[in-house]
Design an enzyme around this catalytic site. Structure first.
Site, PDB file in Angstrom:
ATOM      1  CE1 TYR A 189      40.031  11.369   2.338  1.00  0.00           C
ATOM      2  CE2 TYR A 189      39.306  13.983   3.311  1.00  0.00           C
ATOM      3  CZ  TYR A 189      39.371  11.901   2.658  1.00  0.00           C
ATOM      4  OH  TYR A 189      38.143  11.391   3.595  1.00  0.00           O
ATOM      5  CG  HIS A 236      41.864   7.968   6.686  1.00  0.00           C
ATOM      6  ND1 HIS A 236      42.685   8.874   5.497  1.00  0.00           N
ATOM      7  CD2 HIS A 236      40.853   7.629   6.053  1.00  0.00           C
ATOM      8  CE1 HIS A 236      41.451   9.417   4.742  1.00  0.00           C
ATOM      9  NE2 HIS A 236      40.628   8.361   4.972  1.00  0.00           N
ATOM     10  N   PRO A 288      27.407   8.994   2.644  1.00  0.00           N
ATOM     11  CG  PRO A 288      26.178  10.746   3.541  1.00  0.00           C
ATOM     12  CD  PRO A 288      27.553  10.325   3.291  1.00  0.00           C
ATOM     13  CG  LEU A 289      23.874  11.472   0.009  1.00  0.00           C
ATOM     14  CD1 LEU A 289      24.200  12.598  -1.264  1.00  0.00           C
ATOM     15  CD2 LEU A 289      23.173  10.965   0.659  1.00  0.00           C
ATOM     16  N   GLY A 306      26.006   9.224  -5.067  1.00  0.00           N
ATOM     17  CA  GLY A 306      25.175  10.319  -5.830  1.00  0.00           C
ATOM     18  C   GLY A 306      24.123   9.262  -5.841  1.00  0.00           C
TER      19      GLY A 306
END
Length: 313
Positions: A53, A118, A201-202, A205
């Site tokens: 990241y 990862h 999880p979203l 968005g």
């Protein structure tokens, strides 16, 4: 915030963890620090990052933002694949150890609470991975370990019949709109005593309800990132509309349904949700409280399996 055990014998962590992939990239250091502070104030005790990241910037920013609070939280990070992916004996072990030292330095800490591979390495011997991670546990550099983005065969390949007690987590993409892991990955993890940690999880968005009309807002993920738009199919948009109505009928929001649905699965140890503002952190934390009943889970499953039209008909 509710605390859950990570796998069969791992530590207890907050039901909602903070994903730090935006740190040092979409968010500068002061903004990242505000997000971390909001998470701490909301009761978050699990923070998830990775060396890839921002090429390590996220780890550096997270370490600084935690400061004196480091001792009361659990930090997870991930090591990247071997350069070039060569299959020579010892290459993976060297990568694991070198990456760990780099992450410890950037995080400014003496231990990593949860250390993930990862992405699977299908060409390296399984025992090489476990031996390298085991040595890091023995030396105190890491406390526990897991893998990310792995399928059921990979989990079975790397884990012996008697799973090391320090191997406790599997991080996978899982949401109301991405459910393929439910077929074999989640059952395998459960059978091996490994806790499942969903990310995205979203669905970038889409499951917050803010993308129910197009064109998408300037600067949003769905407007700027081609990979995020994979969620925005006509079928998924129809599902989101139905899910939003279902949530309202139960006096809840779509966000509450998205997080609560995951947290209502016994296999889930903690859900990793990213945030770009303190307000978003607070909103996610407040939403992660609904635990669906068996009937409600069945109703949602019927819609997701059959499609909104079939359910409405």
């Amino acid at each position: 915030m509710e605390a859950r055990r990570l796998g069969a014998d791992g530590p207890r962590v907050s039901a909602l963890g903070l994903g730090c992939n935006n740190f040092g990239m979409k968010l500068d250091e002061p903004a990242s620090a505000r997000v971390v502070r909001a998470a701490l104030d909301a009761g978050t005790t699990h923070f998830d990052t990775a060396e890839r990241y921002g090429d390590g910037v996220s780890e550096t920013v997270l370490g600084r933002a935690l400061g004196a609070d480091r001792s009361r939280v659990s930090v997870a990070t991930k090591f990247s694949a071997r350069v070039g992916g060569e299959g020579r004996p010892g290459d993976l072990a060297s990568r694991v150890v070198d990456a760990c030292d780099g992450s410890l330095r950037r995080l400014g800490t003496d231990r990593i609470d949860l250390y993930y591979q990862h992405f699977p390495d299908h060409t390296a011997p399984a025992e090489e991975l476990l031996e390298a991670l085991g040595r890091l546990v023995e030396t105190g550099k890491i406390v526990r370990a897991g893998v990310s983005n792995a399928d059921a065969p990979y989990l079975d390949r790397i884990l012996p019949a008697e799973r090391p007690s320090w191997f406790c987590a599997l991080q996978v993409e899982w949401s109301l709109l991405v459910r393929d892991v439910e077929r074999t990955v989640v059952p395998t993890a459960c059978a091996r005593g490994v806790g499942v940690v969903p990310y995205f999880p979203l669905a970038s968005g889409l499951l917050t309800g803010k993308y129910r009309s197009r064109p998408y807002a300037a600067g949003s993920r769905l407007a700027t990132l081609p990979w995020a738009r994979r969620f925005a199919t006509e079928e998924n948009l129809a599902r989101v509309d139905w899910l939003a109505m279902y949530a309202v009928e139960h006096g809840r929001s779509l966000l509450e349904l998205a997080l609560g649905w995951l947290l209502s699965h016994g296999a889930v140890s903690t859900v990793i949700a990213g945030a770009t503002s303190a307000e978003q952190v607070r909103s996610n934390a407040a939403a992660a409280t609904w635990r669906l009943s068996a009937l409600e889970l069945a109703e949602v499953d019927e819609m997701l399996t059959a499609g909104p039209a079939a359910v409405d008909g």
